[in-house]
Design a protein around this motif. Structure first.
Motif, PDB file in Angstrom:
ATOM      1  N   LEU A 289      33.881   7.411   6.857  1.00  0.00           N
ATOM      2  CA  LEU A 289      34.836   6.309   6.991  1.00  0.00           C
ATOM      3  C   LEU A 289      34.395   5.280   8.030  1.00  0.00           C
ATOM      4  CD1 LEU A 289      38.332   8.073   6.805  1.00  0.00           C
ATOM      5  CD2 LEU A 289      37.159   6.754   5.038  1.00  0.00           C
ATOM      6  N   THR A 290      33.569   5.687   8.988  1.00  0.00           N
ATOM      7  CA  THR A 290      33.116   4.740  10.009  1.00  0.00           C
ATOM      8  C   THR A 290      32.346   3.586   9.383  1.00  0.00           C
ATOM      9  OG1 THR A 290      33.011   6.504  11.671  1.00  0.00           O
ATOM     10  CG2 THR A 290      31.805   4.501  12.149  1.00  0.00           C
TER      11      THR A 290
ATOM     12  N   GLY B 287      41.400   8.748  10.209  1.00  0.00           N
ATOM     13  CA  GLY B 287      41.238   9.248   8.848  1.00  0.00           C
ATOM     14  C   GLY B 287      40.657  10.649   8.824  1.00  0.00           C
TER      15      GLY B 287
ATOM     16  N   THR C 260      35.131  11.444   9.085  1.00  0.00           N
ATOM     17  CA  THR C 260      34.993  10.398  10.099  1.00  0.00           C
ATOM     18  C   THR C 260      33.656   9.688   9.970  1.00  0.00           C
ATOM     19  OG1 THR C 260      36.415  11.614  11.640  1.00  0.00           O
ATOM     20  CG2 THR C 260      34.993   9.914  12.573  1.00  0.00           C
ATOM     21  N   TYR C 261      32.593  10.447   9.763  1.00  0.00           N
ATOM     22  CA  TYR C 261      31.260   9.857   9.628  1.00  0.00           C
ATOM     23  C   TYR C 261      31.211   8.871   8.455  1.00  0.00           C
ATOM     24  CZ  TYR C 261      26.238   9.491   8.820  1.00  0.00           C
ATOM     25  OH  TYR C 261      24.975   9.003   8.626  1.00  0.00           O
TER      26      TYR C 261
ATOM     27  N   PHE D  53      31.889  10.643  14.664  1.00  0.00           N
ATOM     28  CA  PHE D  53      31.765   9.246  15.086  1.00  0.00           C
ATOM     29  C   PHE D  53      30.516   8.992  15.929  1.00  0.00           C
ATOM     30  CE2 PHE D  53      32.973   5.770  18.065  1.00  0.00           C
ATOM     31  CZ  PHE D  53      33.096   4.750  17.133  1.00  0.00           C
TER      32      PHE D  53
ATOM     33  N   ALA E  76      35.026   1.316   8.101  1.00  0.00           N
ATOM     34  CA  ALA E  76      35.715   0.673   9.216  1.00  0.00           C
ATOM     35  C   ALA E  76      34.864  -0.435   9.820  1.00  0.00           C
ATOM     36  CB  ALA E  76      36.066   1.713  10.279  1.00  0.00           C
TER      37      ALA E  76
ATOM     38  N   GLY F 244      36.484   1.643  15.069  1.00  0.00           N
ATOM     39  CA  GLY F 244      36.060   3.020  14.824  1.00  0.00           C
ATOM     40  C   GLY F 244      37.203   4.001  14.898  1.00  0.00           C
TER      41      GLY F 244
ATOM     42  N   ALA G 191      38.583   5.145  11.518  1.00  0.00           N
ATOM     43  CA  ALA G 191      37.813   6.206  10.865  1.00  0.00           C
ATOM     44  C   ALA G 191      38.131   7.563  11.492  1.00  0.00           C
ATOM     45  CB  ALA G 191      36.318   5.907  10.977  1.00  0.00           C
TER      46      ALA G 191
END
Length: 341
Positions: A18-19, A55, A15-16, A213, A22, A49, A52
């Motif tokens: 992919l943000t 994902g 997540t971190y 996130f 995004a 967000g 992400a």
């Protein structure tokens, strides 16, 4: 426990990372939060967000399927139900993404929420029974379906309503997911049941996605989760509690170390915990509906009188207001879990 920690870390890391992607997509597609009178940010902030976070959830799910303990010690329905929740999450995330891009009306978003909740019911992820001591009450399928849809839609909108300050919604849901994970893990361990449950898996995944996130979203935020994120995490949190219903034989639970009251707690708390965990945003939601209808306006009409707005009005900074609401959420959520165990 170690595999759950690994699932949590993978969800957070993916997540971190992919943000960042995004955020770039949001900037290029124009999915940006414009500055409005009721907002507290002073410049446009990109949305998406939630993509992400989704994902991160998917990556953690596929990792969990390959881990030896979770894949071998869990029943077949554990990953089946978790997959159903992710598909419903994809549906509601898609609706939220369209709203971030084109600003859908409230009825369209509500229809998307009901559709996602209906998919859960269609796949038999719903409330099935309640039990007290040696008595088991089977819920009528129609009643279970209505209760499931109500809890999911209420939780989704509560998270959406509370998403008004940087990091507030992600932090509150992360706290709720950690509290529910503690409940799932402990109630199975105390009663000599398999700790590999859908509720624990989804909670670990969700908490990781929220943690991953938060570095991008805590004040000053560089990206917002948008409706794609707030509706997604609201659905996953409520669904993780719903999946606990029906996954235990009440007779087996009642024979465990917790005694005859355990079967009642296991089946009742999946209804109470989403409400207790989100009591702060749910209270905000109820107050907003009452406030707006009394003024003759639509319950979905925006205003600047939410709880976080009032904290800012009395002199708290954004960060301090968020921390105060995090503390209240943690006190209620973990207090409920500790009392039940």
């Amino acid at each position: 426990m170690r595999e759950y920690v690994l699932v949590f870390l993978v969800a957070a890391t993916v997540t971190y990372l992919l943000t960042v992607i995004a955020r770039e997509i949001a900037l290029r597609t124009g999915a940006v939060a414009k500055v409005r009178d009721r907002d507290v940010h002073a410049e446009p902030i990109p949305y998406l967000g939630g993509l992400a976070m989704f994902g991160g959830l998917v990556a953690a799910y596929f990792l969990a399927r390959e881990l030896p303990f979770l894949s071998s010690r869990s029943d077949a329905f554990v990953f089946r139900d978790a997959g159903v929740v992710l598909i419903a999450g994809a549906l509601i995330c898609a609706v939220g993404t369209l709203d971030d891009l084109f600003e859908l009306d409230a009825l369209t978003k509500l229809g998307g929420q009901i559709l996602a909740a209906g998919f859960l019911v269609f796949q038999n992820v719903q409330y099935i029974y309640f039990s007290s001591n040696d008595t088991q009450f089977i819920i009528d399928p129609a009643q279970g379906a209505l209760l499931t849809v109500f809890i999911v839609v209420a939780t989704v909108n509560a998270v959406n309503f509370v998403d008004g300050l940087d990091g507030l919604a992600a932090g509150v849901v992360c706290i709720g997911a950690l509290a529910f994970f503690a409940f799932c893990y402990q109630v199975t361990r105390f009663n000599d049941q398999s700790v590999a449950t859908t509720g624990a898996l989804l909670s670990a995944m969700l908490a990781g996605a929220c943690i991953g996130f938060l570095p991008h979203n805590f004040s000053p935020a560089r990206v917002f989760m948008g409706d794609s994120g707030s509706m997604l995490i609201g659905l996953v949190l409520s669904a993780s509690a719903i999946t606990l219903t029906g996954q235990f034989d009440p007779e087996e639970i009642s024979k465990g170390a917790m005694g005859s009251q355990a079967s009642f707690l296991v089946t009742l708390l999946p209804v109470l915990l989403p409400l207790a965990i989100l009591v702060v945003p749910l209270a905000d939601l109820v107050l907003a509906v009452i406030r707006r209808t009394r003024a003759g306006r639509s319950p979905m009409a925006p205003d600047k009188q939410h709880l976080h707005h009032r904290l800012l009005e009395i002199g708290h900074s954004q960060r301090r207001a968020v921390l105060i609401m995090w503390m209240w959420a943690a006190l209620i959520a973990f207090g409920m879990v500790l009392a039940s165990l």
